[in-house]
Scaffold this motif. Structure first.
Motif, PDB file in Angstrom:
ATOM      1  N   SER A 193       0.376   7.968  18.260  1.00  0.00           N
ATOM      2  CA  SER A 193       0.800   9.056  17.853  1.00  0.00           C
ATOM      3  C   SER A 193       2.752   9.222  18.102  1.00  0.00           C
ATOM      4  O   SER A 193       2.861  10.347  17.896  1.00  0.00           O
ATOM      5  CB  SER A 193       0.492  10.242  18.877  1.00  0.00           C
ATOM      6  OG  SER A 193       0.267   9.855  20.080  1.00  0.00           O
ATOM      7  N   LYS A 194       3.061   7.966  18.202  1.00  0.00           N
ATOM      8  CA  LYS A 194       4.522   7.554  18.243  1.00  0.00           C
ATOM      9  C   LYS A 194       5.032   8.468  19.664  1.00  0.00           C
ATOM     10  O   LYS A 194       6.258   8.691  19.754  1.00  0.00           O
ATOM     11  CB  LYS A 194       5.255   8.478  17.263  1.00  0.00           C
ATOM     12  CG  LYS A 194       4.990   7.395  15.969  1.00  0.00           C
ATOM     13  CD  LYS A 194       6.152   7.961  14.775  1.00  0.00           C
ATOM     14  CE  LYS A 194       6.221   7.044  13.680  1.00  0.00           C
ATOM     15  NZ  LYS A 194       7.110   7.508  12.561  1.00  0.00           N
ATOM     16  N   LYS A 195       4.245   8.499  20.558  1.00  0.00           N
ATOM     17  CA  LYS A 195       4.699   9.233  21.780  1.00  0.00           C
ATOM     18  C   LYS A 195       5.357   7.913  22.654  1.00  0.00           C
ATOM     19  O   LYS A 195       6.494   8.189  23.445  1.00  0.00           O
ATOM     20  CB  LYS A 195       3.352   9.632  22.787  1.00  0.00           C
ATOM     21  CG  LYS A 195       2.930  10.926  22.280  1.00  0.00           C
ATOM     22  CD  LYS A 195       1.796  11.393  23.059  1.00  0.00           C
ATOM     23  CE  LYS A 195       1.094  12.615  22.697  1.00  0.00           C
ATOM     24  NZ  LYS A 195      -0.098  13.042  23.578  1.00  0.00           N
ATOM     25  N   ILE A 196       4.885   6.683  22.450  1.00  0.00           N
ATOM     26  CA  ILE A 196       5.550   5.565  23.197  1.00  0.00           C
ATOM     27  C   ILE A 196       5.868   4.564  22.036  1.00  0.00           C
ATOM     28  O   ILE A 196       5.316   4.681  21.063  1.00  0.00           O
ATOM     29  CB  ILE A 196       4.879   4.839  24.263  1.00  0.00           C
ATOM     30  CG1 ILE A 196       3.533   4.546  23.845  1.00  0.00           C
ATOM     31  CG2 ILE A 196       4.705   6.094  25.366  1.00  0.00           C
ATOM     32  CD1 ILE A 196       2.578   3.791  24.857  1.00  0.00           C
ATOM     33  N   ASP A 197       6.794   3.635  22.316  1.00  0.00           N
ATOM     34  CA  ASP A 197       7.068   2.599  21.203  1.00  0.00           C
ATOM     35  C   ASP A 197       6.129   1.552  21.208  1.00  0.00           C
ATOM     36  O   ASP A 197       5.979   1.154  19.884  1.00  0.00           O
ATOM     37  CB  ASP A 197       8.655   2.134  21.654  1.00  0.00           C
ATOM     38  CG  ASP A 197       9.806   2.913  21.380  1.00  0.00           C
ATOM     39  OD1 ASP A 197       9.581   4.143  20.884  1.00  0.00           O
ATOM     40  OD2 ASP A 197      10.646   2.904  22.127  1.00  0.00           O
ATOM     41  N   ALA A 198       5.827   0.977  22.331  1.00  0.00           N
ATOM     42  CA  ALA A 198       4.898  -0.191  22.303  1.00  0.00           C
ATOM     43  C   ALA A 198       3.965  -0.198  23.607  1.00  0.00           C
ATOM     44  O   ALA A 198       4.483   0.303  24.638  1.00  0.00           O
ATOM     45  CB  ALA A 198       5.678  -1.575  22.009  1.00  0.00           C
ATOM     46  N   THR A 199       3.030  -1.220  23.717  1.00  0.00           N
ATOM     47  CA  THR A 199       2.295  -1.426  24.815  1.00  0.00           C
ATOM     48  C   THR A 199       1.905  -2.951  24.588  1.00  0.00           C
ATOM     49  O   THR A 199       1.858  -3.755  23.414  1.00  0.00           O
ATOM     50  CB  THR A 199       1.266  -0.662  24.957  1.00  0.00           C
ATOM     51  OG1 THR A 199       0.717  -0.721  26.212  1.00  0.00           O
ATOM     52  CG2 THR A 199       0.130  -0.540  23.962  1.00  0.00           C
ATOM     53  N   VAL A 200       1.058  -3.377  25.536  1.00  0.00           N
ATOM     54  CA  VAL A 200       0.422  -4.755  25.253  1.00  0.00           C
ATOM     55  C   VAL A 200      -1.237  -4.533  25.630  1.00  0.00           C
ATOM     56  O   VAL A 200      -1.566  -3.765  26.291  1.00  0.00           O
ATOM     57  CB  VAL A 200       0.709  -5.680  26.343  1.00  0.00           C
ATOM     58  CG1 VAL A 200       0.343  -7.047  26.588  1.00  0.00           C
ATOM     59  CG2 VAL A 200       2.379  -5.666  26.488  1.00  0.00           C
ATOM     60  N   ILE A 201      -1.708  -5.381  24.421  1.00  0.00           N
ATOM     61  CA  ILE A 201      -3.223  -5.117  24.667  1.00  0.00           C
ATOM     62  C   ILE A 201      -3.949  -6.538  24.067  1.00  0.00           C
ATOM     63  O   ILE A 201      -3.275  -7.514  23.752  1.00  0.00           O
ATOM     64  CB  ILE A 201      -3.650  -4.252  23.237  1.00  0.00           C
ATOM     65  CG1 ILE A 201      -4.891  -3.725  23.261  1.00  0.00           C
ATOM     66  CG2 ILE A 201      -3.216  -4.803  21.823  1.00  0.00           C
ATOM     67  CD1 ILE A 201      -5.272  -2.843  22.286  1.00  0.00           C
ATOM     68  N   TYR A 202      -5.038  -6.667  24.603  1.00  0.00           N
ATOM     69  CA  TYR A 202      -5.727  -7.800  24.129  1.00  0.00           C
ATOM     70  C   TYR A 202      -6.129  -7.846  22.769  1.00  0.00           C
ATOM     71  O   TYR A 202      -6.293  -6.956  22.110  1.00  0.00           O
ATOM     72  CB  TYR A 202      -7.161  -7.811  24.767  1.00  0.00           C
ATOM     73  CG  TYR A 202      -6.941  -8.302  26.302  1.00  0.00           C
ATOM     74  CD1 TYR A 202      -6.766  -9.452  26.761  1.00  0.00           C
ATOM     75  CD2 TYR A 202      -7.341  -7.402  27.397  1.00  0.00           C
ATOM     76  CE1 TYR A 202      -6.685  -9.784  28.227  1.00  0.00           C
ATOM     77  CE2 TYR A 202      -7.461  -7.535  28.931  1.00  0.00           C
ATOM     78  CZ  TYR A 202      -7.119  -8.885  28.930  1.00  0.00           C
ATOM     79  OH  TYR A 202      -6.933  -9.167  30.487  1.00  0.00           O
ATOM     80  N   LYS A 203      -5.997  -8.988  22.083  1.00  0.00           N
ATOM     81  CA  LYS A 203      -6.102  -8.904  20.671  1.00  0.00           C
ATOM     82  C   LYS A 203      -7.404  -8.677  20.111  1.00  0.00           C
ATOM     83  O   LYS A 203      -7.747  -8.178  19.013  1.00  0.00           O
ATOM     84  CB  LYS A 203      -5.672 -10.609  19.978  1.00  0.00           C
ATOM     85  CG  LYS A 203      -5.646 -10.632  18.673  1.00  0.00           C
ATOM     86  CD  LYS A 203      -5.303 -11.761  18.193  1.00  0.00           C
ATOM     87  CE  LYS A 203      -5.132 -12.010  16.759  1.00  0.00           C
ATOM     88  NZ  LYS A 203      -4.638 -13.430  16.393  1.00  0.00           N
ATOM     89  N   ASN A 204      -8.358  -9.096  20.940  1.00  0.00           N
ATOM     90  CA  ASN A 204      -9.790  -8.769  20.385  1.00  0.00           C
ATOM     91  C   ASN A 204     -10.104  -7.298  20.552  1.00  0.00           C
ATOM     92  O   ASN A 204     -10.877  -6.965  19.506  1.00  0.00           O
ATOM     93  CB  ASN A 204     -10.855  -9.562  21.117  1.00  0.00           C
ATOM     94  CG  ASN A 204     -10.848  -9.331  22.909  1.00  0.00           C
ATOM     95  OD1 ASN A 204     -10.110  -8.670  23.273  1.00  0.00           O
ATOM     96  ND2 ASN A 204     -11.826  -9.896  23.344  1.00  0.00           N
TER      97      ASN A 204
END
Length: 456
Positions: A193-204
């Protein structure tokens, strides 16, 4: 024979416990119970957290990758599983180290494991990747992360890795730490929703989330493939030996099937509704809807509308969570109302069982006198299961709203995806993304009104 063996096991347990007590009278009592003590209490205490793959309520049943495997471990040990839900990774580790639980069944990473704890790589290895909005300038390599504001949960593996990356790239990354109670999916939704620029996540897990959130994309990986998994106490040697024996019995085909079920499950996108009559009927099952709808005092066209959104009138459909037939009852509910593996695809048996379940839900909300309002609660419960709806009702009461008014309760069902609300003591069933149930109610009612116009 089985009962006798179990009694002998308990006897051996008690002897061992007495021996341990005699040998350790001058020592501090051991906080971490081993298998002999676990068997003596007949309960395997399992710490986990609610999440889209680990443990969650789907309609009337507990499901999840970690949940199913933990159930299998408990069955192998012939113990009763007891699930203790934590709010954070740190809370789970604290409970394990203080002897409050026997095992953590959740996808923790080795970086979070302290000395004295044993790691079990139950989950598939996966890289950590940066997650952005599709409209953002792609980050092609870790060297291009400078000046990017990246949100990660405090005390998580994501925080540790992004801080390591920040040191490697000269400290140019703008790291924003969110509360450690904030879940992975919440940050994904905020990127979407564009509230934040980016985050980190597991690829799976990205492979799962991208089917629900259509505005997200991944860019540069920020780690090698990392194993995640469960944790026990190193001191619990007999329990650990039993887990090793249990793991040796698991077939890779079974593990891969569970991974597909929870990490690659198909989420069917909503298709615009278009009523098509064949010979003046809504479906091939109109006579059955007419036959059973009076048992719940429903217009048969409303029952048909619910069935349409459950199965598109396909009696042979099965959901990734095992819901089957026209009315898509999950296994635990289907069994309660007489469905078996043999008859759950029979149209009449499915409709008959679905109506009995609706009757049960109607009784749950008998205090709601206004019929249309009560139907909203029933539809939401049919979709989400009553547990999450009762959580939302409890929140509505706490905040001075009318818990018998769907418009008031709907507000708190939607808020159950935010930590302030799903961590509230009145919430018993944890995180839930309420948009699915709210949209379901609206679509079923909308379809019903269309049926009213075309079928008199």
């Amino acid at each position: 024979m089985h009962k006798a063996a179990h009694i002998i096991t308990i006897f051996i347990v008690m002897v061992l416990l007495c021996t341990c007590n005699n040998n350790s009278s001058n020592k501090h009592p051991r906080l971490c119970p081993d298998l002999v003590e676990i068997v003596a209490r007949d309960t395997l205490r399992i710490a986990t957290m609610t999440g889209p793959t680990s443990y969650f309520y789907y309609r009337d049943q507990e499901v999840g990758y970690d949940y199913e495997l933990a159930q299998e471990l408990a069955d192998y040990l012939q113990l009763t599983p007891q699930y203790i839900l934590a709010r954070t990774h740190s809370e789970m580790l604290h409970m394990l180290q203080n002897g409050q639980v026997d095992i953590i069944a959740y996808n923790l990473a080795p970086l979070r494991i302290d000395k004295g704890l044993k790691f079990w790589p139950i989950h598939e290895k996966s890289q950590l990747v940066l997650l952005q909005h599709k409209s953002a300038q792609p980050i092609s390599s870790v060297q291009n992360v400078a000046d990017t504001k990246i949100h990660v949960a405090r005390n998580s593996i994501f925080e540790q890795h992004i801080k390591n990356l920040n040191e490697e790239t000269g400290g140019q990354i703008r790291i924003v730490l969110t509360p450690d109670t904030m879940r992975e999916e919440e940050l994904v939704a905020d990127v979407n929703s564009k509230k934040i620029d980016a985050t980190v996540i597991y690829k799976n897990t990205y492979q799962l989330f991208r089917k629900k959130y259509h505005n997200i994309t991944t860019s540069a990986p920020i780690s090698v493939s990392i194993a995640t998994g469960w944790v026990t106490n190193t001191e619990a040697e007999e329990l650990n030996s039993a887990i090793e024996r249990w793991l040796a019995t698991l077939k890779s085909k079974h593990i891969n099937a569970l991974r597909r079920k929870y990490f690659v499950r198909t989420i069917v996108p909503h298709r615009p509704f278009s009523a098509k009559l064949v010979n003046g009927t809504i479906s091939p099952y109109d006579n059955l809807f007419r036959k059973y709808a009076p048992e719940i005092n429903w217009d048969w066209r409303l029952l048909a509308a619910l069935c349409y959104h459950e199965s598109r009138f396909n009696p042979n459909t099965t959901s990734p969570m095992g819901a089957c037939g026209l009315m898509q009852l999950v296994p635990v509910t289907a069994k309660r109302y007489g469905l078996t593996d043999e008859n759950c695809y029979d149209p009449e048996e499915s409709i008959k069982a679905g109506v009995q379940y609706i009757k049960f839900l109607n009784d749950k909300y008998a205090a709601i006198s206004q019929t249309e309002n009560r139907i909203n609660f029933i539809l939401a419960s049919y979709n989400a299961g009553p547990a999450h709806i009762f959580d939302a009702k409890a929140l509505a009461r706490k905040y001075g709203q009318d818990d018998k008014n769907w418009q008031h309760v709907k507000k708190y069902l939607l808020l159950k995806s935010e930590p302030e609300y799903y961590n509230d003591p009145v919430c018993k069933y944890g995180y839930y993304r309420g948009t699915a149930a709210v949209n379901y109610v609206e679509k079923v009612i909308e379809t019903y009104h269309v049926y009213e116009q075309i079928i008199k």
